[in-house]
Design a protein around this motif. Sequence first.
Motif, mmCIF file in Angstrom:
data_model
loop_
_atom_site.group_PDB
_atom_site.id
_atom_site.type_symbol
_atom_site.label_atom_id
_atom_site.label_comp_id
_atom_site.label_asym_id
_atom_site.label_seq_id
_atom_site.Cartn_x
_atom_site.Cartn_y
_atom_site.Cartn_z
ATOM 1 N N MET A 1 0.617 -0.939 -0.298
ATOM 2 C CA MET A 1 0.192 0.358 0.580
ATOM 3 C C MET A 1 0.447 1.306 -0.260
ATOM 4 S SD MET A 1 -3.344 0.597 2.395
ATOM 5 C CE MET A 1 -2.599 1.637 3.759
ATOM 6 N N SER A 2 0.786 2.054 -1.018
ATOM 7 C CA SER A 2 2.039 2.751 -1.405
ATOM 8 C C SER A 2 1.180 4.257 -0.163
ATOM 9 C CB SER A 2 1.941 3.220 -2.542
ATOM 10 O OG SER A 2 0.533 4.234 -2.768
ATOM 11 N N GLU A 3 2.682 5.239 0.766
ATOM 12 C CA GLU A 3 2.078 7.028 0.928
ATOM 13 C C GLU A 3 1.086 7.573 -0.241
ATOM 14 O OE1 GLU A 3 4.055 8.915 4.214
ATOM 15 O OE2 GLU A 3 4.422 7.012 4.377
ATOM 16 N N THR A 4 -0.245 8.418 0.217
ATOM 17 C CA THR A 4 0.237 9.430 -0.599
ATOM 18 C C THR A 4 0.584 10.243 -0.488
ATOM 19 O OG1 THR A 4 -1.670 10.551 1.324
ATOM 20 C CG2 THR A 4 -2.569 8.756 -0.160
ATOM 21 N N PRO A 5 1.396 11.286 -1.524
ATOM 22 C CA PRO A 5 2.440 12.145 -1.201
ATOM 23 C C PRO A 5 1.623 13.669 -0.746
ATOM 24 C CG PRO A 5 1.613 12.277 -3.543
ATOM 25 C CD PRO A 5 1.154 10.696 -3.056
ATOM 26 N N GLN A 6 2.559 14.234 0.192
ATOM 27 C CA GLN A 6 2.273 15.435 0.815
ATOM 28 C C GLN A 6 2.062 16.368 -0.016
ATOM 29 O OE1 GLN A 6 3.642 16.670 4.676
ATOM 30 N NE2 GLN A 6 5.645 15.313 4.038
ATOM 31 N N ARG A 7 0.695 17.390 0.195
ATOM 32 C CA ARG A 7 0.784 17.894 -0.857
ATOM 33 C C ARG A 7 1.283 19.540 -0.398
ATOM 34 N NH1 ARG A 7 -4.452 16.301 -1.825
ATOM 35 N NH2 ARG A 7 -4.168 16.992 0.133
ATOM 36 N N LEU A 8 2.021 20.630 -1.450
ATOM 37 C CA LEU A 8 2.960 21.577 -1.163
ATOM 38 C C LEU A 8 2.371 22.378 -1.959
ATOM 39 C CD1 LEU A 8 5.208 22.890 -0.308
ATOM 40 C CD2 LEU A 8 6.768 21.934 -2.160
ATOM 41 N N LEU A 9 2.376 23.695 -1.729
ATOM 42 C CA LEU A 9 1.387 24.546 -1.918
ATOM 43 C C LEU A 9 2.179 25.615 -2.072
ATOM 44 C CD1 LEU A 9 -0.243 26.591 -3.088
ATOM 45 C CD2 LEU A 9 -1.351 27.387 -1.070
ATOM 46 N N ILE A 10 3.066 26.209 -3.248
ATOM 47 C CA ILE A 10 3.877 26.899 -3.577
ATOM 48 C C ILE A 10 3.463 28.619 -3.567
ATOM 49 C CG2 ILE A 10 5.889 27.791 -5.164
ATOM 50 C CD1 ILE A 10 6.489 24.790 -5.409
ATOM 51 N N ILE A 11 3.551 29.653 -3.186
ATOM 52 C CA ILE A 11 2.827 30.619 -3.327
ATOM 53 C C ILE A 11 4.330 32.051 -3.514
ATOM 54 C CG2 ILE A 11 1.255 32.693 -2.661
ATOM 55 C CD1 ILE A 11 0.352 30.164 -0.280
ATOM 56 N N ASP A 12 3.409 32.161 -4.707
ATOM 57 C CA ASP A 12 5.593 32.967 -5.185
ATOM 58 C C ASP A 12 4.959 33.154 -6.221
ATOM 59 O OD1 ASP A 12 8.025 34.292 -6.103
ATOM 60 O OD2 ASP A 12 8.175 33.095 -4.411
ATOM 61 N N ASP A 13 5.220 35.135 -6.558
ATOM 62 C CA ASP A 13 4.954 36.174 -7.710
ATOM 63 C C ASP A 13 6.192 35.254 -9.118
ATOM 64 O OD1 ASP A 13 6.458 37.313 -7.055
ATOM 65 O OD2 ASP A 13 4.951 39.018 -6.923
ATOM 66 N N ASP A 14 7.030 34.778 -8.484
ATOM 67 C CA ASP A 14 8.417 34.721 -9.374
ATOM 68 C C ASP A 14 7.654 33.305 -10.723
ATOM 69 O OD1 ASP A 14 10.207 33.709 -10.789
ATOM 70 O OD2 ASP A 14 11.884 34.811 -8.951
ATOM 71 N N GLU A 15 7.674 33.282 -11.227
ATOM 72 C CA GLU A 15 7.273 32.252 -12.694
ATOM 73 C C GLU A 15 7.830 31.183 -12.181
ATOM 74 O OE1 GLU A 15 4.605 32.631 -15.895
ATOM 75 O OE2 GLU A 15 3.448 34.645 -14.771
ATOM 76 N N MET A 16 9.757 32.013 -12.387
ATOM 77 C CA MET A 16 10.629 30.612 -12.916
ATOM 78 C C MET A 16 11.077 30.312 -11.272
ATOM 79 S SD MET A 16 12.561 29.617 -14.569
ATOM 80 C CE MET A 16 13.106 30.121 -16.225
ATOM 81 N N PHE A 17 10.920 31.184 -10.033
ATOM 82 C CA PHE A 17 11.069 30.437 -9.399
ATOM 83 C C PHE A 17 9.991 29.311 -8.553
ATOM 84 C CE2 PHE A 17 9.954 29.691 -4.582
ATOM 85 C CZ PHE A 17 11.566 29.962 -4.162
ATOM 86 N N CYS A 18 8.869 29.618 -9.177
ATOM 87 C CA CYS A 18 8.040 28.626 -8.317
ATOM 88 C C CYS A 18 8.298 27.159 -9.765
ATOM 89 C CB CYS A 18 6.002 28.749 -9.003
ATOM 90 S SG CYS A 18 6.181 29.782 -7.966
ATOM 91 N N HIS A 19 8.476 27.402 -11.100
ATOM 92 C CA HIS A 19 9.483 26.393 -11.796
ATOM 93 C C HIS A 19 10.126 25.295 -11.453
ATOM 94 C CE1 HIS A 19 9.296 24.539 -15.946
ATOM 95 N NE2 HIS A 19 10.534 24.326 -15.731
ATOM 96 N N VAL A 20 10.694 26.192 -10.957
ATOM 97 C CA VAL A 20 11.772 24.654 -10.545
ATOM 98 C C VAL A 20 11.768 24.292 -9.101
ATOM 99 C CG1 VAL A 20 13.989 25.743 -9.444
ATOM 100 C CG2 VAL A 20 13.537 26.725 -12.131
ATOM 101 N N MET A 21 10.958 24.952 -8.342
ATOM 102 C CA MET A 21 11.154 25.373 -6.812
ATOM 103 C C MET A 21 9.803 23.625 -7.615
ATOM 104 S SD MET A 21 11.769 25.058 -3.708
ATOM 105 C CE MET A 21 12.690 26.024 -4.190
ATOM 106 N N GLN A 22 9.201 24.054 -8.001
ATOM 107 C CA GLN A 22 7.636 22.468 -8.537
ATOM 108 C C GLN A 22 8.768 21.524 -9.301
ATOM 109 O OE1 GLN A 22 5.127 23.486 -11.388
ATOM 110 N NE2 GLN A 22 3.336 22.559 -10.644
#
Length: 179
Positions: A1-22
């Motif tokens: 039985m696999s564990e469900t992944p933790q949900r992470l919300l990235i809130i940032d107006d820098d789209e490049m930072f969000c893309h890299v962090m995602q």
Amino acid sequence: MSETPQRLLIIDDDEMFCHVMQRAMSRRGFEVMVAHDAEQALAHARQSPPRIATLDLKLEHSSGLKLLPELLELAPACRVVVLTGYSSIATAVEAIKLGAANYLCKPADADEILAALEHQDGNPDAEVADNPPSINRVTWEHIQKVLQEHDGNISATARALGMHRRTLQRKLQKHPVRR
């Protein structure tokens, strides 16, 4: 039985930072949601409350400090790390008072963010600097504190500091002074 992944919300107006962090967080097994403003962040939190979040202090049209309590109201179990390129003691204290789990200066990478999220208690062995901050840093900190007290209102802050509004705006456009 696999564990469900933790949900992470990235809130940032820098789209490049969000893309890299995602990408980095997805590789580490997180289910990642991205929001570029307060409205998107609250919509994600309503639809699917995150367990952890990164929150930029200065969003394009709002403050992360204003969003933080609203986010935690929708997702009370969420651990939030506030990220900023404009760090100050005043904003760090306010972020923690408002419920942030931690506060990091940008640039921060995925490993630093995860370490900040995992670190739940204070560290009594934290290093205390031998030299005090420079007068320029103290000035920067004071301006940030007064700005926070006036809810980000530049004109009211300038009046409280006894300086011209344009002078204050110029000071705020500069990067924070290093210690």
